[in-house]
Write an enzyme that holds these catalytic residues in place. Structure first.
Site, PDB file in Angstrom:
ATOM      1  N   HIS A   1       0.843  -1.190   0.000  1.00 45.04           N
ATOM      2  CA  HIS A   1       0.000   0.000   0.000  1.00 45.04           C
ATOM      3  C   HIS A   1       0.880   1.242   0.000  1.00 45.04           C
ATOM      4  O   HIS A   1       2.074   1.190   0.263  1.00 45.04           O
ATOM      5  CB  HIS A   1      -0.942  -0.008   1.205  1.00 45.04           C
ATOM      6  CG  HIS A   1      -0.244   0.052   2.523  1.00 45.04           C
ATOM      7  ND1 HIS A   1       0.165   1.231   3.103  1.00 45.04           N
ATOM      8  CD2 HIS A   1       0.131  -0.934   3.375  1.00 45.04           C
ATOM      9  CE1 HIS A   1       0.760   0.984   4.252  1.00 45.04           C
ATOM     10  NE2 HIS A   1       0.758  -0.320   4.447  1.00 45.04           N
TER      11      HIS A   1
ATOM     12  N   LYS B   1      -6.698   6.942  -2.876  1.00 42.67           N
ATOM     13  CA  LYS B   1      -6.072   7.052  -1.563  1.00 42.67           C
ATOM     14  C   LYS B   1      -5.393   5.745  -1.179  1.00 42.67           C
ATOM     15  O   LYS B   1      -5.980   4.671  -1.268  1.00 42.67           O
ATOM     16  CB  LYS B   1      -7.129   7.426  -0.528  1.00 42.67           C
ATOM     17  CG  LYS B   1      -6.583   7.803   0.825  1.00 42.67           C
ATOM     18  CD  LYS B   1      -5.886   9.143   0.804  1.00 42.67           C
ATOM     19  CE  LYS B   1      -5.501   9.577   2.225  1.00 42.67           C
ATOM     20  NZ  LYS B   1      -4.701  10.803   2.195  1.00 42.67           N
TER      21      LYS B   1
ATOM     22  N   HIS C   1      11.589  -5.438   4.091  1.00 38.86           N
ATOM     23  CA  HIS C   1      10.739  -4.269   4.283  1.00 38.86           C
ATOM     24  C   HIS C   1      11.296  -3.367   5.387  1.00 38.86           C
ATOM     25  O   HIS C   1      11.397  -2.149   5.217  1.00 38.86           O
ATOM     26  CB  HIS C   1       9.324  -4.732   4.629  1.00 38.86           C
ATOM     27  CG  HIS C   1       8.311  -3.641   4.655  1.00 38.86           C
ATOM     28  ND1 HIS C   1       7.793  -3.060   3.524  1.00 38.86           N
ATOM     29  CD2 HIS C   1       7.701  -3.001   5.697  1.00 38.86           C
ATOM     30  CE1 HIS C   1       6.915  -2.123   3.848  1.00 38.86           C
ATOM     31  NE2 HIS C   1       6.847  -2.065   5.166  1.00 38.86           N
TER      32      HIS C   1
ATOM     33  N   GLY D   1       5.396   2.757   9.969  1.00 42.34           N
ATOM     34  CA  GLY D   1       4.138   3.479  10.062  1.00 42.34           C
ATOM     35  C   GLY D   1       3.800   3.979  11.446  1.00 42.34           C
ATOM     36  O   GLY D   1       3.115   5.004  11.590  1.00 42.34           O
TER      37      GLY D   1
ATOM     38  N   ALA E   1       1.456  17.641   4.729  1.00 38.65           N
ATOM     39  CA  ALA E   1       1.686  18.812   3.884  1.00 38.65           C
ATOM     40  C   ALA E   1       2.609  19.759   4.625  1.00 38.65           C
ATOM     41  O   ALA E   1       2.323  20.160   5.748  1.00 38.65           O
ATOM     42  CB  ALA E   1       0.362  19.491   3.569  1.00 38.65           C
TER      43      ALA E   1
ATOM     44  N   THR F   1      -2.805  22.781   6.830  1.00 34.48           N
ATOM     45  CA  THR F   1      -3.373  21.444   6.659  1.00 34.48           C
ATOM     46  C   THR F   1      -3.171  21.017   5.218  1.00 34.48           C
ATOM     47  O   THR F   1      -2.911  21.841   4.339  1.00 34.48           O
ATOM     48  CB  THR F   1      -4.871  21.413   7.037  1.00 34.48           C
ATOM     49  OG1 THR F   1      -5.362  20.070   6.963  1.00 34.48           O
ATOM     50  CG2 THR F   1      -5.695  22.294   6.126  1.00 34.48           C
ATOM     51  N   SER F   2      -3.282  19.734   4.969  1.00 34.76           N
ATOM     52  CA  SER F   2      -2.991  19.209   3.639  1.00 34.76           C
ATOM     53  C   SER F   2      -4.011  19.697   2.618  1.00 34.76           C
ATOM     54  O   SER F   2      -5.195  19.876   2.915  1.00 34.76           O
ATOM     55  CB  SER F   2      -2.965  17.677   3.669  1.00 34.76           C
ATOM     56  OG  SER F   2      -4.178  17.165   4.197  1.00 34.76           O
TER      57      SER F   2
END
Length: 587
Positions: free
Chosen positions: A11, A36, A110, A305, A419, A529-530
């Site tokens: 992903h 997304k 990974h 993550g 962002a 904000t993004s």
């Protein structure tokens, strides 16, 4: 000249080109295919299921950005072990003549890619490198990377300690532990393939919402520990967590309806979010302590993550034994492409390590002709009349000071979920109604979700409890108590803020607009904000920016030197600009 292409095949598919040891360009597939998370080689119940092809839009984007063809590439490095379906897919589908150029990272593949993007651009000569995520590479015995500790020395990364978990969820990674409760709270977004998801949730757990809800909850020491520590290992299981969840529901969940899509609107849900966040922070501090004991290093690099949990990062930075901490902006899987490319460049080709990573802006820039073409296209196909004029940072700052919401599109895009001043929506942090207006009207988000401040690095220490810098918005310090009333729209309910510090050297255009806002208002901070609406990726191209602009309640768009406005638009009754500031904030 050496050219190495790195690919992330799970992903958040992505591609990166490293040229002569430096990161030349990197982009996520979702920015281009507009899906997304742009899932690729997904894991369904941790059995590989190939759902899409390679991130070819990202590959083409990277090659075009440097003016190269695929056969000009010296190495192609994927993030899965050679011989599995994903690398066979690269060998079969990538249109490169010399297939011997295709390589894969050795196990733990990974996590090694995560470690590479954390360590190689850190600037540290040696460091402990901690990788913590939801799921890493799968081993032949059906176990999966859980969390891994490396030691970086010079140009090499060597594993120090590692834990795995079985595919039957009889043990869980920290990422899966957090996702379990995130799904139970209803924070799941169904993008792309509808039947994908951990624990049968049918979509992607949105862990950031759990982190945002947590400060509204209460400490619950009576709920006990949900994680068990054993040296470097941290254990939980789906069965045990399900038992905890059912007991909590029976004892205290009277106000919680599991079938309600807004079930997070309850004190019970807030307390669960608080407790699972506290458990994650406790676990990360434990792992950092063990990493220090095993390596003896004073420096820590982190990726995976779980490192997108900025609150836990702040605890590690402030309370762990490490003197310095570095976390790359693309700490999640999108950064794996960068790590794979750096592994190929440094460890396989022997190139020098890259310069210290000071920016996430590895996307391409767009020409004025491309911007004008996008303006004409949108005008012809949407029926929305747009006007535009030449403008600079001062013009944008004046709009922000008047409480207008401005899309900010400048230079190359950032890689990663944050962002950072190239693809952002900007607003006035002083206005107490701005957060609710953005959540409800502009971005269509849950009302509890906070917004981040971008602060001039030279003034950040006077506004936040932070020593040093936070360039990638991955730390959450306290807003200084005396300043909170001045910037209510970026101050979370617990007095914290997910801070980005901005320097003139690293992003001169963004620094200039914040500096102009500072001159006008006395506040060296803008709300950032993004640039995206709910459910869509951050914009990449001028056309993406304009399409989002015309269908949302953004007031203006700064598009690489042009200020774009919708003709005839009137402010809504709830717009913050209709409510002037009073008192000290009214400067």
């Amino acid at each position: 000249m050496s050219l190495v292409l790195g690919l992330n095949l799970s992903h958040d598919r992505s591609a990166c080109l490293v040229r002569d040891g430096e990161i030349a360009v990197a982009v996520e597939e979702e920015r281009l295919d507009r899906i997304k998370h742009s899932e690729g080689f997904l894991v369904q119940g941790h059995f590989e299921r190939i759902t899409k092809t390679l991130p070819m839009k990202a590959v083409t984007y990277c090659l075009d950005a440097v003016g190269a063809g695929i056969d000009d590439v010296d190495l192609v490095v994927g993030n899965r072990p050679l011989g599995d379906g994903s690398v066979r897919r690269i060998l079969r589908e990538l249109p490169i003549r010399d297939k011997s150029k295709v390589r894969a990272l050795p196990l733990p593949g990974h996590h090694r890619a995560h470690a590479a993007v954390a360590y190689y651009p850190s600037g540290y000569d040696e460091a402990a490198v901690l990788v913590v995520d939801q799921a890493g590479a799968r081993f032949p015995d059906s176990t999966i990377e859980k969390h891994t500790l490396f030691r970086g020395t010079g140009d090499r990364l060597e594993p120090v300690a590692a834990c795995r978990y079985p595919a039957d969820y009889s043990d869980l990674s920290l990422g899966l532990f957090y996702d379990f409760f995130t799904t139970r709270l209803g924070f799941v977004t169904r993008y792309g393939t509808p039947d994908f998801g951990v624990f049968g949730c049918g979509g992607y757990p949105e862990a950031g919402k759990t982190m945002g809800l947590a400060p509204y909850g209460r400490p619950r020491p009576d709920w006990g520990d949900w994680l068990t520590f054993d040296g470097f290992d941290i254990r939980s299981s789906q069965k045990d967590l399900e038992g905890i969840w059912q007991r909590l529901l029976a004892e205290e969940g009277a106000d919680y309806d599991p079938a309600d899509p807004l079930r997070w609107q309850s004190p019970f849900a807030e307390d669960v979010a608080y407790h699972v966040q506290a458990e994650l922070e406790r676990a990360m501090l434990h792992l950092a302590g063990v990493a220090h004991e095993l390596t003896g290093s004073d420096r820590l690099c982190m990726a995976g993550g779980v490192m997108l949990n900025s609150v836990a990062n702040e605890r590690v930075r402030a309370e762990s034994p490490f003197r310095e901490v570095f976390i790359p902006p693309a700490a999640g899987d999108s950064g794996v492409a960068i790590g794979a490319a750096l592994y190929g460049s440094v460890e396989l080709l022997g190139a020098r390590r890259p310069a210290v990573m000071r920016t996430a802006s590895f996307g391409r820039s767009y020409t004025r002709d491309e911007v004008l073409d996008a303006l004409r296209t949108v005008g012809e196909h949407t029926g929305v009349e747009l006007t535009w004029r030449e403008a600079g940072p001062r013009d944008v700052a004046e709009l922000l000071a008047a409480h207008r919401v401005v899309g900010w599109f400048s230079g190359g895009s950032e890689i990663g979920p944050r962002a950072l001043g190239n693809r952002s929506m900007l607003a006035d942090p002083r206005h107490p109604a701005m957060r609710d207006y953005l959540n409800t009207v502009v971005k269509h988000r849950e009302p509890f979700r906070p917004y981040a401040p971008s602060a001039l690095v030279e003034h950040a220490g006077g506004w936040f409890d932070l020593t040093g810098e936070s360039p990638f918005m991955l730390l959450v310090p306290q807003v200084n108590a005396a300043r909170r009333e001045s910037v209510p729209s970026i101050t979370h309910v617990d007095g914290t803020a997910r801070l980005q510090t901005v320097s003139a050297a690293d992003n001169p255009a963004y620094h200039a607009v914040i500096s102009a806002f500072h001159e006008l208002t006395g506040v060296p901070i803008v709300l950032n904000t993004s640039y995206n609406d709910a459910g869509e990726p951050i914009v990449e191209t001028p056309l993406h920016a304009l399409c989002t602009f015309v269908r949302t309640e953004l007031d203006h768009l700064y598009l690489d030197g042009l200020l774009v406005t919708k003709s005839g638009r009137e402010l809504s009754a709830s717009h913050p600009a209709r409510t002037p500031l009073t008192g000290d904030n009214a400067r």
